[in-house]
Structure formats: structure tokens, C-alpha cells
Design a protein around this motif. Structure first.
Motif, PDB file in Angstrom:
ATOM      1  N   ASP A   1       0.823  -1.214   0.000  1.00 45.40           N
ATOM      2  CA  ASP A   1       0.000   0.000   0.000  1.00 45.40           C
ATOM      3  C   ASP A   1       0.853   1.259   0.000  1.00 45.40           C
ATOM      4  N   ILE A   2       1.887   1.259   0.832  1.00 51.79           N
ATOM      5  CA  ILE A   2       2.718   2.451   0.963  1.00 51.79           C
ATOM      6  C   ILE A   2       3.757   2.540  -0.148  1.00 51.79           C
ATOM      7  N   SER A   3       4.448   1.407  -0.412  1.00 55.24           N
ATOM      8  CA  SER A   3       5.591   1.447  -1.328  1.00 55.24           C
ATOM      9  C   SER A   3       5.185   1.693  -2.778  1.00 55.24           C
ATOM     10  N   LEU A   4       4.017   1.199  -3.215  1.00 55.01           N
ATOM     11  CA  LEU A   4       3.610   1.440  -4.603  1.00 55.01           C
ATOM     12  C   LEU A   4       3.353   2.919  -4.841  1.00 55.01           C
ATOM     13  N   SER A   5       2.644   3.556  -3.912  1.00 47.09           N
ATOM     14  CA  SER A   5       2.374   4.987  -4.078  1.00 47.09           C
ATOM     15  C   SER A   5       3.671   5.780  -4.044  1.00 47.09           C
ATOM     16  N   LEU A   6       4.604   5.381  -3.179  1.00 49.82           N
ATOM     17  CA  LEU A   6       5.884   6.078  -3.122  1.00 49.82           C
ATOM     18  C   LEU A   6       6.687   5.876  -4.403  1.00 49.82           C
ATOM     19  N   PHE A   7       6.735   4.634  -4.895  1.00 41.17           N
ATOM     20  CA  PHE A   7       7.548   4.326  -6.072  1.00 41.17           C
ATOM     21  C   PHE A   7       7.031   5.075  -7.296  1.00 41.17           C
ATOM     22  N   VAL A   8       5.739   4.965  -7.556  1.00 47.35           N
ATOM     23  CA  VAL A   8       5.159   5.636  -8.718  1.00 47.35           C
ATOM     24  C   VAL A   8       5.223   7.150  -8.545  1.00 47.35           C
ATOM     25  N   GLY A   9       4.907   7.618  -7.364  1.00 47.43           N
ATOM     26  CA  GLY A   9       4.876   9.052  -7.127  1.00 47.43           C
ATOM     27  C   GLY A   9       6.240   9.710  -7.201  1.00 47.43           C
ATOM     28  N   LEU A  10       7.276   9.046  -6.688  1.00 42.66           N
ATOM     29  CA  LEU A  10       8.624   9.611  -6.763  1.00 42.66           C
ATOM     30  C   LEU A  10       9.084   9.730  -8.210  1.00 42.66           C
ATOM     31  N   ALA A  11       8.817   8.686  -8.993  1.00 42.16           N
ATOM     32  CA  ALA A  11       9.202   8.731 -10.410  1.00 42.16           C
ATOM     33  C   ALA A  11       8.416   9.819 -11.150  1.00 42.16           C
ATOM     34  N   ALA A  12       7.101   9.883 -10.901  1.00 44.89           N
ATOM     35  CA  ALA A  12       6.279  10.902 -11.556  1.00 44.89           C
ATOM     36  C   ALA A  12       6.678  12.303 -11.107  1.00 44.89           C
ATOM     37  N   GLY A  13       7.042  12.456  -9.830  1.00 43.63           N
ATOM     38  CA  GLY A  13       7.442  13.762  -9.323  1.00 43.63           C
ATOM     39  C   GLY A  13       8.732  14.254  -9.945  1.00 43.63           C
ATOM     40  N   ALA A  14       9.700  13.355 -10.117  1.00 46.31           N
ATOM     41  CA  ALA A  14      10.949  13.741 -10.773  1.00 46.31           C
ATOM     42  C   ALA A  14      10.695  14.133 -12.223  1.00 46.31           C
ATOM     43  N   TYR A  15       9.824  13.392 -12.890  1.00 51.48           N
ATOM     44  CA  TYR A  15       9.495  13.699 -14.291  1.00 51.48           C
ATOM     45  C   TYR A  15       8.805  15.054 -14.401  1.00 51.48           C
ATOM     46  N   SER A  16       7.827  15.288 -13.547  1.00 51.86           N
ATOM     47  CA  SER A  16       7.038  16.526 -13.663  1.00 51.86           C
ATOM     48  C   SER A  16       7.863  17.767 -13.332  1.00 51.86           C
ATOM     49  N   SER A  17       8.788  17.667 -12.374  1.00 53.88           N
ATOM     50  CA  SER A  17       9.581  18.842 -12.017  1.00 53.88           C
ATOM     51  C   SER A  17      10.514  19.261 -13.153  1.00 53.88           C
ATOM     52  N   ILE A  18      10.952  18.293 -13.967  1.00 48.70           N
ATOM     53  CA  ILE A  18      11.868  18.588 -15.068  1.00 48.70           C
ATOM     54  C   ILE A  18      11.114  18.884 -16.360  1.00 48.70           C
ATOM     55  N   PHE A  19      10.150  18.029 -16.699  1.00 52.97           N
ATOM     56  CA  PHE A  19       9.528  18.079 -18.015  1.00 52.97           C
ATOM     57  C   PHE A  19       8.204  18.847 -18.058  1.00 52.97           C
ATOM     58  N   ILE A  20       7.613  19.123 -16.901  1.00 55.76           N
ATOM     59  CA  ILE A  20       6.300  19.782 -16.896  1.00 55.76           C
ATOM     60  C   ILE A  20       6.357  21.162 -16.241  1.00 55.76           C
ATOM     61  N   ALA A  21       6.798  21.221 -14.989  1.00 56.58           N
ATOM     62  CA  ALA A  21       6.696  22.459 -14.214  1.00 56.58           C
ATOM     63  C   ALA A  21       7.484  23.604 -14.842  1.00 56.58           C
ATOM     64  N   THR A  22       8.780  23.401 -15.072  1.00 54.65           N
ATOM     65  CA  THR A  22       9.606  24.490 -15.602  1.00 54.65           C
ATOM     66  C   THR A  22       9.233  24.881 -17.033  1.00 54.65           C
ATOM     67  N   PRO A  23       9.022  23.927 -17.966  1.00 54.52           N
ATOM     68  CA  PRO A  23       8.556  24.330 -19.299  1.00 54.52           C
ATOM     69  C   PRO A  23       7.233  25.096 -19.259  1.00 54.52           C
ATOM     70  N   LEU A  24       6.340  24.722 -18.328  1.00 55.01           N
ATOM     71  CA  LEU A  24       5.065  25.434 -18.217  1.00 55.01           C
ATOM     72  C   LEU A  24       5.282  26.866 -17.734  1.00 55.01           C
ATOM     73  N   VAL A  25       6.210  27.058 -16.806  1.00 56.36           N
ATOM     74  CA  VAL A  25       6.543  28.414 -16.363  1.00 56.36           C
ATOM     75  C   VAL A  25       7.069  29.241 -17.532  1.00 56.36           C
ATOM     76  N   ALA A  26       7.961  28.619 -18.326  1.00 51.37           N
ATOM     77  CA  ALA A  26       8.505  29.325 -19.493  1.00 51.37           C
ATOM     78  C   ALA A  26       7.396  29.699 -20.470  1.00 51.37           C
ATOM     79  N   ASP A  27       6.433  28.795 -20.678  1.00 55.76           N
ATOM     80  CA  ASP A  27       5.299  29.090 -21.555  1.00 55.76           C
ATOM     81  C   ASP A  27       4.523  30.306 -21.056  1.00 55.76           C
ATOM     82  N   LEU A  28       4.248  30.327 -19.767  1.00 60.41           N
ATOM     83  CA  LEU A  28       3.473  31.427 -19.192  1.00 60.41           C
ATOM     84  C   LEU A  28       4.252  32.745 -19.239  1.00 60.41           C
ATOM     85  N   LYS A  29       5.539  32.692 -18.946  1.00 63.98           N
ATOM     86  CA  LYS A  29       6.344  33.918 -18.935  1.00 63.98           C
ATOM     87  C   LYS A  29       6.530  34.488 -20.339  1.00 63.98           C
ATOM     88  N   GLU A  30       6.680  33.613 -21.328  1.00 66.52           N
ATOM     89  CA  GLU A  30       6.897  34.084 -22.695  1.00 66.52           C
ATOM     90  C   GLU A  30       5.682  34.806 -23.258  1.00 66.52           C
TER      91      GLU A  30
END
Length: 371
Positions: free
Chosen positions: A274-303
Motif C-alpha cells: 500500500d505504501i511502497s507502490l504509491s511512493l515508487f510511482v509518485g517519486l518517479a512521476a514527481g521527478a518527471y514533472s519537475s523537469i519536463f512539466i513544471a519548468t517548461p510550463l513556467v517558461a510558456d506562461l512567462k513568454e
């Protein structure tokens, strides 16, 4: 220095890099595809809610020779509901039946004792009422909502509202993917799952804030230079923290993978799943989103801002003029004589960690000076 350390140093100095922001449409498309798959899984299969949320009973027996498959059949016949049976380390069984009324638990216990050939007094029963389960579910949603609001407020104050929006989108992205995979895999959702979700949100936010802090530092007085656009500086921020993000994610995923695949898969520990699956998937998704989603989205909004559009035009015009004269596309068309005072007052955007970019390329004079 190791190859990875050398790579990280070169990324940090801006000597090499990958165009994350320029290829943002690819990352957006991948995220949309994964999110749609997660939503379909959630819609079609739904979540396997534990008894803490639905109400029900958990029966724990002493050591028995009855198999898990037979125990599931006996429990379903006795209760009329689906049952989840796990073999315990002492040879006993843990029989979980959700959605039953507490008044029927005694009769179910008697039927199980006959089928399992165990004295009913040696079967422990833990009951959870549905009203208590509703309260737990409501508290979980309230906690999640409060967390999101506080995150947006903090980022809007510490950085700006565009970064707050981008971080919120990244967090929702992580939650959706994690919950969708839970639905597809069919693991039970328990209070441990909620704890895991809140943990990964904190981790994802931390990784995102690291990139945002670098971006904020490098874009100070950005309009006073004509060397880079906002998107290009955002790329430099991602590349400058890329190896750090990868190292942090790998170090975090290794012990979680041990819990999931060894503790949950080999040893059959249900709570660890119950705990480890949410952590495993969430940690991987969190690393992906911080690099590939959050910052590019900020750049889109600022531009979209008028001043950033004007800056981009000036940068591109300067590069076109430099290219026409056969000069470097990144260097100024003409450079003023070297001036130590000008170097000290050069904008912070000209290189990571407030270091002039020209030094990163081994030149003798700063390239961040304006004409």
C-alpha cells in the motif's frame, strides 16, 4: 572526478545541455497520454478501497493448513462479499471483508470457524463501521486540499503566481498518475496509501522548488541583457540541476523498490504494498514533472508577457545581425572593452550561480555586457 560528476559540472556551467523547454510539446503529449490512461483505469476499474474507507471486518486466525484460495472461497460464501486473504508469517490467515454490516460479523465468524476447522474463540475480529470510514476519507481529502492551497500560497509569495500555477499542475499530474496506476494494478487503498501520496507530493514539490530557485536567480534583471530569452535561461536552470535531481530520485527509489518488490512481492506484506507502490510511482512521476512539466510550463506562461516577447525579439534580432557579420550567434555584435566595474555589475542571468557565461567558455572578457 567520476564521469557523472564531470557531466554534472559541465551541465551546471552551461557547457552542454539538452533543450527541455524547446521540446516541451513532446513532454506535454507524453503526460497527456499517461494521464488519459490513468483516468481510463480509474473510470473503468475504480479504486479498491480498503475497509478503513468502506467499513467491514478483518478476521485473524491462528496457524492453519487451509490454503489462501480455499479461505477466500469460504469467506465469500459466508459473507456474500469479495474477500482478501493473506498468509501471515506465523502460518495464520488475515481475512479482510469490506462492505459488510458489523451486526453480521458474529455469524460470519462462526461460519469461518466451521469451514477452517478452528475454534471461533481463536479467531480475532476487528470491525470498522462505514461511518468511520467516511470520516477517514473526508479527512484525507481535506488534508490534500489544505496542502494544495498552502503550496500555491507559498510559491506565489516566495516566487510568483506563474510558478505557483506550474507547481500545482505538476502536483495534480503526479496525483492523477499515481491514483490511476493504483486503479490499474488493483492494490488496496488504505490510510498508508494516503500517507504515501502526501509524502510524494512533498518530494515532488521539493524537487520543483530547487529548479524554480535556480530559475529565479538566473532571471534576475533578465530584461537588461540581450543574450538569452527566458526559455533558454529556463533550460539552463533545468540542466544545471539535472544530475542533482537524478541522483536524489535514484537514491530515494532504491529503498522504496526494496519495499515494493522484496517486502511486498516476495514476503507478501500487504501494508508494504500500500505504501511502497504509491511512493515508487509518485517519486518517479514527481521527478518527471519537475523537469519536463513544471519548468517548461513556467517558461510558456512567462513568454506570453509583453516584456518577454520584446526581449525575445531583441535577442533574435541581435543574433541575426551577428550571423550576418559572421560572428557567433550567442556573442554580442560588438563587444565593449573589458571593464572590471562592468563585470561586477553584470546581470545575474549571464551564467549559472551568478558567473559570467563567457568564463564558462574560457574567454577573457565577460559576454554579459550590454552595448
Amino acid at each position: 572526478m567520476s564521469k557523472l560528476g564531470t557531466l554534472g559540472a559541465r551541465l551546471h556551467r552551461g557547457e552542454i545541455g539538452y533543450d527541455f523547454v524547446g521540446k516541451r510539446k513532446i513532454w506535454y503529449g507524453i503526460s497527456i497520454l499517461i494521464t488519459i490512461t490513468a483516468i481510463l483505469g480509474l473510470t473503468v476499474r475504480g479504486l479498491n478501497m480498503g475497509i478503513e474507507f468502506q467499513g467491514g471486518a478483518v478476521f485473524t486466525t491462528q496457524k492453519t493448513s487451509v490454503s489462501v484460495a480455499d479461505a477466500e472461497k469460504y469467506a465469500e460464501e459466508a459473507s456474500g462479499h469479495d474477500a482478501i486473504v493473506q498468509k501471515l508469517g506465523n502460518g495464520g490467515l488475515r481475512i479482510q471483508i469490506a462492505g459488510i454490516e458489523t451486526g453480521k460479523s458474529d455469524q460470519i465468524k462462526e461460519d469461518l470457524s466451521k469451514d477452517l476447522k478452528i475454534d471461533s474463540e481463536k479467531i480475532a475480529a476487528d470491525l470498522v463501521g462505514p461511518s468511520w470510514g467516511d470520516q477517514i476519507a473526508n479527512k484525507a481529502w481535506q488534508g490534500l486540499a489544505i496542502f494544495m492551497v498552502l503550496v500555491v500560497i507559498y510559491l506565489a509569495i516566495a516566487f510568483e503566481w506563474r510558478m505557483a500555477i506550474a507547481a500545482l499542475v505538476a502536483l495534480i499530474h503526479d496525483i492523477t498518475i499515481t491514483v490511476g496506476i493504483y486503479a490499474l494494478v488493483g492494490f488496496e487503498v488504505t490510510p498508508g496509501t494516503v500517507i504515501g501520496l502526501l509524502t510524494i507530493l512533498g518530494y515532488s514539490l521539493y524537487d520543483t522548488v530547487v529548479v524554480f530557485d535556480s530559475l529565479k536567480e538566473q532571471t534576475k534583471d533578465i530584461t537588461k541583457q540581450t543574450r538569452w530569452t527566458y526559455s533558454e535561461i529556463a533550460d539552463r536552470s533545468i540542466n544545471g540541476t539535472l544530475v542533482r535531481s537524478i541522483n536524489t530520485t535514484v537514491v530515494a527509489l532504491l529503498p522504496v523498490a526494496g519495499l515494493l518488490f522484496i517486502g511486498g512481492g516476495v514476503l507478501g506484506a500487504g501494508m508494504l504494498n500500500d505504501i511502497s507502490l504509491s511512493l515508487f510511482v509518485g517519486l518517479a512521476a514527481g521527478a518527471y514533472s519537475s523537469i519536463f512539466i513544471a519548468t517548461p510550463l513556467v517558461a510558456d506562461l512567462k513568454e506570453r508577457e509583453p516584456q518577454m516577447k520584446a526581449l525575445k525579439k531583441r535577442v533574435l534580432a541581435k543574433r541575426a545581425a551577428a550571423a550576418a557579420k559572421g560572428e557567433s550567434a550567442e556573442a554580442p555584435v560588438t563587444e565593449a572593452p573589458y571593464d572590471e566595474e562592468a563585470e561586477d555589475s553584470a546581470p545575474a542571468v549571464v551564467g549559472p550561480r551568478n558567473q559570467p557565461a563567457s568564463r564558462n567558455r574560457g574567454r577573457g572578457r565577460p559576454s554579459g555586457k550590454r552595448r
